[in-house]
Every structure is written in structure tokens, then in C-alpha cells.
Design an enzyme around this catalytic site. Structure first.
Site, PDB file in Angstrom:
ATOM      1  N   SER A 104      35.595 -78.187 -30.509  1.00 28.90           N
ATOM      2  CA  SER A 104      35.106 -79.269 -29.635  1.00 28.90           C
ATOM      3  C   SER A 104      36.115 -80.398 -29.713  1.00 28.90           C
ATOM      4  CB  SER A 104      33.722 -79.698 -30.144  1.00 28.90           C
ATOM      5  OG  SER A 104      33.583 -81.077 -30.213  1.00 28.90           O
ATOM      6  N   TYR A 118      28.318 -82.905 -36.920  1.00 24.96           N
ATOM      7  CA  TYR A 118      28.871 -82.041 -35.868  1.00 24.96           C
ATOM      8  C   TYR A 118      30.391 -82.203 -35.821  1.00 24.96           C
ATOM      9  CZ  TYR A 118      29.334 -79.912 -31.200  1.00 24.96           C
ATOM     10  OH  TYR A 118      29.687 -79.112 -30.138  1.00 24.96           O
TER      11      TYR A 118
HETATM   12  P1  NAD Z   1      23.475 -74.184 -25.851  1.00 30.66           P
HETATM   13  O1  NAD Z   1      22.506 -74.981 -26.657  1.00 30.66           O
HETATM   14  O2  NAD Z   1      23.222 -73.964 -24.411  1.00 30.66           O
HETATM   15  O3  NAD Z   1      23.703 -72.772 -26.552  1.00 30.66           O
HETATM   16  C1  NAD Z   1      23.699 -72.573 -27.930  1.00 30.66           C
HETATM   17  C2  NAD Z   1      22.923 -71.311 -28.214  1.00 30.66           C
HETATM   18  O4  NAD Z   1      23.000 -71.051 -29.619  1.00 30.66           O
HETATM   19  C3  NAD Z   1      21.427 -71.425 -27.858  1.00 30.66           C
HETATM   20  O5  NAD Z   1      21.062 -70.352 -27.009  1.00 30.66           O
HETATM   21  C4  NAD Z   1      20.718 -71.330 -29.211  1.00 30.66           C
HETATM   22  O6  NAD Z   1      19.479 -70.645 -29.157  1.00 30.66           O
HETATM   23  C5  NAD Z   1      21.734 -70.556 -30.030  1.00 30.66           C
HETATM   24  N1  NAD Z   1      21.542 -70.787 -31.461  1.00 30.66           N
HETATM   25  C6  NAD Z   1      21.261 -71.960 -32.080  1.00 30.66           C
HETATM   26  N2  NAD Z   1      21.102 -71.750 -33.393  1.00 30.66           N
HETATM   27  C7  NAD Z   1      21.293 -70.429 -33.609  1.00 30.66           C
HETATM   28  C8  NAD Z   1      21.241 -69.607 -34.758  1.00 30.66           C
HETATM   29  N3  NAD Z   1      20.966 -70.107 -35.977  1.00 30.66           N
HETATM   30  N4  NAD Z   1      21.486 -68.294 -34.618  1.00 30.66           N
HETATM   31  C9  NAD Z   1      21.751 -67.771 -33.400  1.00 30.66           C
HETATM   32  N5  NAD Z   1      21.794 -68.492 -32.272  1.00 30.66           N
HETATM   33  C10 NAD Z   1      21.567 -69.806 -32.375  1.00 30.66           C
HETATM   34  O7  NAD Z   1      24.884 -74.897 -26.083  1.00 30.66           O
HETATM   35  P2  NAD Z   1      26.278 -74.717 -25.360  1.00 30.66           P
HETATM   36  O8  NAD Z   1      26.631 -76.029 -24.771  1.00 30.66           O
HETATM   37  O9  NAD Z   1      26.293 -73.499 -24.514  1.00 30.66           O
HETATM   38  O10 NAD Z   1      27.212 -74.554 -26.642  1.00 30.66           O
HETATM   39  C11 NAD Z   1      27.873 -73.342 -26.995  1.00 30.66           C
HETATM   40  C12 NAD Z   1      28.963 -73.687 -28.017  1.00 30.66           C
HETATM   41  O11 NAD Z   1      29.909 -74.578 -27.410  1.00 30.66           O
HETATM   42  C13 NAD Z   1      28.450 -74.409 -29.261  1.00 30.66           C
HETATM   43  O12 NAD Z   1      29.180 -73.989 -30.375  1.00 30.66           O
HETATM   44  C14 NAD Z   1      28.753 -75.862 -28.964  1.00 30.66           C
HETATM   45  O13 NAD Z   1      28.865 -76.612 -30.139  1.00 30.66           O
HETATM   46  C15 NAD Z   1      30.067 -75.712 -28.244  1.00 30.66           C
HETATM   47  N6  NAD Z   1      30.474 -76.852 -27.416  1.00 30.66           N
HETATM   48  C16 NAD Z   1      29.719 -77.275 -26.354  1.00 30.66           C
HETATM   49  C17 NAD Z   1      30.163 -78.356 -25.573  1.00 30.66           C
HETATM   50  C18 NAD Z   1      29.394 -78.867 -24.395  1.00 30.66           C
HETATM   51  O14 NAD Z   1      29.850 -79.840 -23.757  1.00 30.66           O
HETATM   52  N7  NAD Z   1      28.280 -78.276 -24.045  1.00 30.66           N
HETATM   53  C19 NAD Z   1      31.359 -78.982 -25.913  1.00 30.66           C
HETATM   54  C20 NAD Z   1      32.092 -78.522 -27.006  1.00 30.66           C
HETATM   55  C21 NAD Z   1      31.647 -77.453 -27.730  1.00 30.66           C
END
Ligand code: NAD
Length: 303
Positions: free
Chosen positions: A186, A199
Site C-alpha cells: 500500500s 496498518y
Molecule cells: P476488501 O475488504 O474488499 O477485501 C478484503 C477481503 O479479505 C474481504 O473479503 C475479507 O473477508 C477478507 N479477509 C479479511 N480477513 C480475512 C482473514 N482473516 N482470512 C481470510 N480472508 C480475510 O478490501 P480490498 O480493498 O479489496 O483490499 C484487498 C487488499 O488490498 C488488502 O490487502 C488491502 O490492504 C489492500 N489495499 C487496498 C487499497 C484500497 O484502496 N482499497 C489500497 C492499498 C492496499
């Protein structure tokens, strides 16, 4: 105006078209490969899973929320590709082992692992960006009020939640001539954002761990890389980006002002770098890197 445009586009695409208008940035052939994607019930990683399936991979969608993993997989299968949803908690070895055994039976050993499960949590978020005198005794949740359990939850979800699936699935990969792991960092990995110390630290640990794994597996066929998404509006950051009435928060204004391209990313914009890093023909000599996909956020000093 921008939010109205985004909302109507979202409704058109996901409600009426069932998410089926996705176009890949380029083609690659993953026929016969087995891809495991954690957090695949979520916004970003479900789209990555779909893209891998469109390239011919057999895709195992893992999520703690079984229903979401299954629904996303069914959506992929409906389009004629190969996918299946599995319940797996990335923080529990036994749960990962169980999912792994089922995947071995259904699809065979893993070639590609995307460690997508992760996110922040309000338990590890301070109310204010800057500490001000009087905050210790005030109602506000200051740095001093963060509970160890909340900080551990977020740190573990992102870091341990990448380490344990890698331990489980890389066992298959060490046997392969070509295999690939993609971690999700991130913007916090480069410079921490205010309010979210756990985070930020965990995502910095992800880029460090990506380099460590890349070196550790360099004598095998496994390449290990990461992407660092900038700002994409998804479930995990809704509370920070939008007020309950749907209007953007002050933080959203700051994010867009600090993103030279002046907008949030579209999920599909992660696919080019994802597919490039997973493609042995294109990236066969690339291991241990992290590609920012951020509209220029990490390049901009603010001046
Ligand atoms: P999201 O919340 O839509 O998806 C995350 C998924 O992980 C969810 O479906 C959740 O049920 C699952 N999850 C949570 N805890 C879990 C566990 N213990 N075991 C298995 N599954 C689990 O979020 P997203 O935005 O799609 O994020 C995906 C990745 O991208 C993450 O690592 C997030 O930190 C990273 N990220 C997101 C952004 C953003 O702007 N959305 C930016 C940088 C990084």
C-alpha cells in the site's frame, strides 16, 4: 459529479452486467496453472481472480467469508472459466491446510499465490491526525487509547495473514520450474498515513517481507513481488473516505489533492501490473520488487 459518475457506472457494471464487461489490459496464457487468491471475496482481489481465470488459470478463491468466496467464484464460472470458492482464515494454519487439501483434490498444486487478504480496522485507528494537549483525558481516541488487541489484529491480518498462506502454498511451488507470489502492499509501505499506525507498519513489513522471500526462494523457480495500490474506494476504507450520508470526508479531499491524477483508481487498473509480474515471459528476471499503482501519489511531494 465524479461520485455520481462512479456510482452509476458501478450499478451498470455490477448490478446489470454482473461485472461481465471486464477487459484485460493484455492477454497471457495461464492454461493449466493453479492460482490461489486470498481475500478473493473482496473488491480488489475478486477482480484479480477473475482476470487470472480469463487467462485460463484454475482459480481458487479463498476468503474468511465463505459465501463471498463462493459467490465470486460462481460469477467467474458463469462466464465459462474455472474457479471455486473456499473458506479459509489466513490467520489459522489449520484452516489454510484444510483449504489447501481441497484445492489439491479439485485443481492440483498451486503455481500462483496472491496474498490479498488484509485491511485496516477502526480499533487500530486514532481519531485525530495530530496529538494535541488535552487529548489524553478527552473523549477522543488518541494514540494512548489504542488497545494492544486492536493493533495486533490489524498487524497480524496483514503480515501474518501473508506469511501463513505463503508457508502453506509455497510448499507446492518449490517443486515447480516457474511459480509466482504476489503480495499486496500500500502507499503506507513508503510513508505512513496519519491515524493508522498498525496498518502502515504492517504494509511496510509486506514490502520488506516480499524482498526477504524473493531472496530466500531465489534458488527455486519462485518469484516474489508486490503491488502497492494507491487509493481505490472499497469496503475496507469506506469509513475513512466517506461520511455516513455518502459525502466525501475531509480525508478524501486530502487524498485526491495528493494524487496528481486527481482521482481514485479503478480496480481494473491493478490488472496490468498484476498480470505483468505474474507473467514468466515478461517478468522472468523480476523478483523482489513492489510496483506502485497510485496515480502519482508516491512521487508527489505536495509542492
Ligand atoms: P476488501 O475488504 O474488499 O477485501 C478484503 C477481503 O479479505 C474481504 O473479503 C475479507 O473477508 C477478507 N479477509 C479479511 N480477513 C480475512 C482473514 N482473516 N482470512 C481470510 N480472508 C480475510 O478490501 P480490498 O480493498 O479489496 O483490499 C484487498 C487488499 O488490498 C488488502 O490487502 C488491502 O490492504 C489492500 N489495499 C487496498 C487499497 C484500497 O484502496 N482499497 C489500497 C492499498 C492496499
Amino acid at each position: 459529479m465524479y461520485y455520481k459518475y462512479k456510482t452509476s457506472r458501478y450499478i451498470l457494471k455490477y448490478v446489470f452486467l454482473g461485472g461481465r464487461d471486464m477487459k484485460l489490459p493484455f492477454q497471457m496464457d495461464l492454461t493449466g496453472k493453479v492460482a490461489v487468491v486470498t481475500g478473493a471475496g473482496g473488491v480488489l482481489c475478486s477482480v484479480m481472480a477473475e482476470a487470472l481465470a480469463m487467462c485460463g488459470a484454475k482459480v481458487a478463491l479463498l476468503d474468511r467469508t465463505k459465501e463471498n468466496a463462493i459467490n465470486k467464484a460462481e460469477n467467474i464460472v458463469k462466464q465459462g472459466y474455472i474457479a471455486k470458492g473456499y473458506e479459509a482464515n489466513v490467520l489459522e494454519k489449520e484452516s489454510l491446510k484444510k483449504a489447501h487439501e481441497a484445492i489439491l483434490q479439485d485443481f492440483g498444486p498451486c503455481d500462483i499465490l496472491i496474498n490479498g487478504a488484509g485491511g485496516n480496522n477502526p480499533m487500530a485507528t486514532t481519531d485525530k491526525e495530530y496529538f494535541e494537549m488535552g487529548d489524553i483525558d478527552a473523549e477522543t481516541k488518541s494514540f494512548f487509547d489504542l488497545e494492544q488487541s486492536g493493533v495486533e489484529f490489524v498487524f497480524n491480518l496483514n503480515f501474518i495473514g501473508t506469511l501463513l498462506p505463503t508457508q502453506e502454498f509455497a510448499k507446492d511451488m518449490v517443486e515447480k520450474e516457474h511459480a509466482s507470489i504476489l503480495n499486496i502492499a500500500s502507499m503506507n509501505a513508503y510513508t505512513p498515513l496519519t491515524k493508522i499506525p498498525a496498518y502502515s507498519g504492517a504494509k511496510a513489513a509486506i514490502t520488506n517481507f516480499t524482498q526477504w522471500l524473493a531472496v530466500h526462494f531465489s534458488k527455486t523457480g519462485i518469484r516474489v513481488n508486490a503491488i502497492a495500490p494507491g487509493f481505490f474506494s472499497t469496503k475496507q476504507n469506506q469509513a475513512l473516505l466517506f461520511n455516513e450520508d455518502g459525502t466525501p470526508t475531509a480525508r478524501t479531499g486530502k487524498i485526491l489533492a495528493a494524487t496528481p491524477m486527481g482521482r481514485f483508481g479503478e480496480t481494473e487498473e491493478l490488472l496490468g501490473a498484476t498480470m505483468f509480474l505474474l507473467n514468466d515471459d515478461a517478468a522472468g528476471f523480476i523478483t523482489g520488487v513492489c510496483i506502485p499503482i497510485d496515480g502519482g501519489f508516491s512521487a508527489y511531494s505536495g509542492v
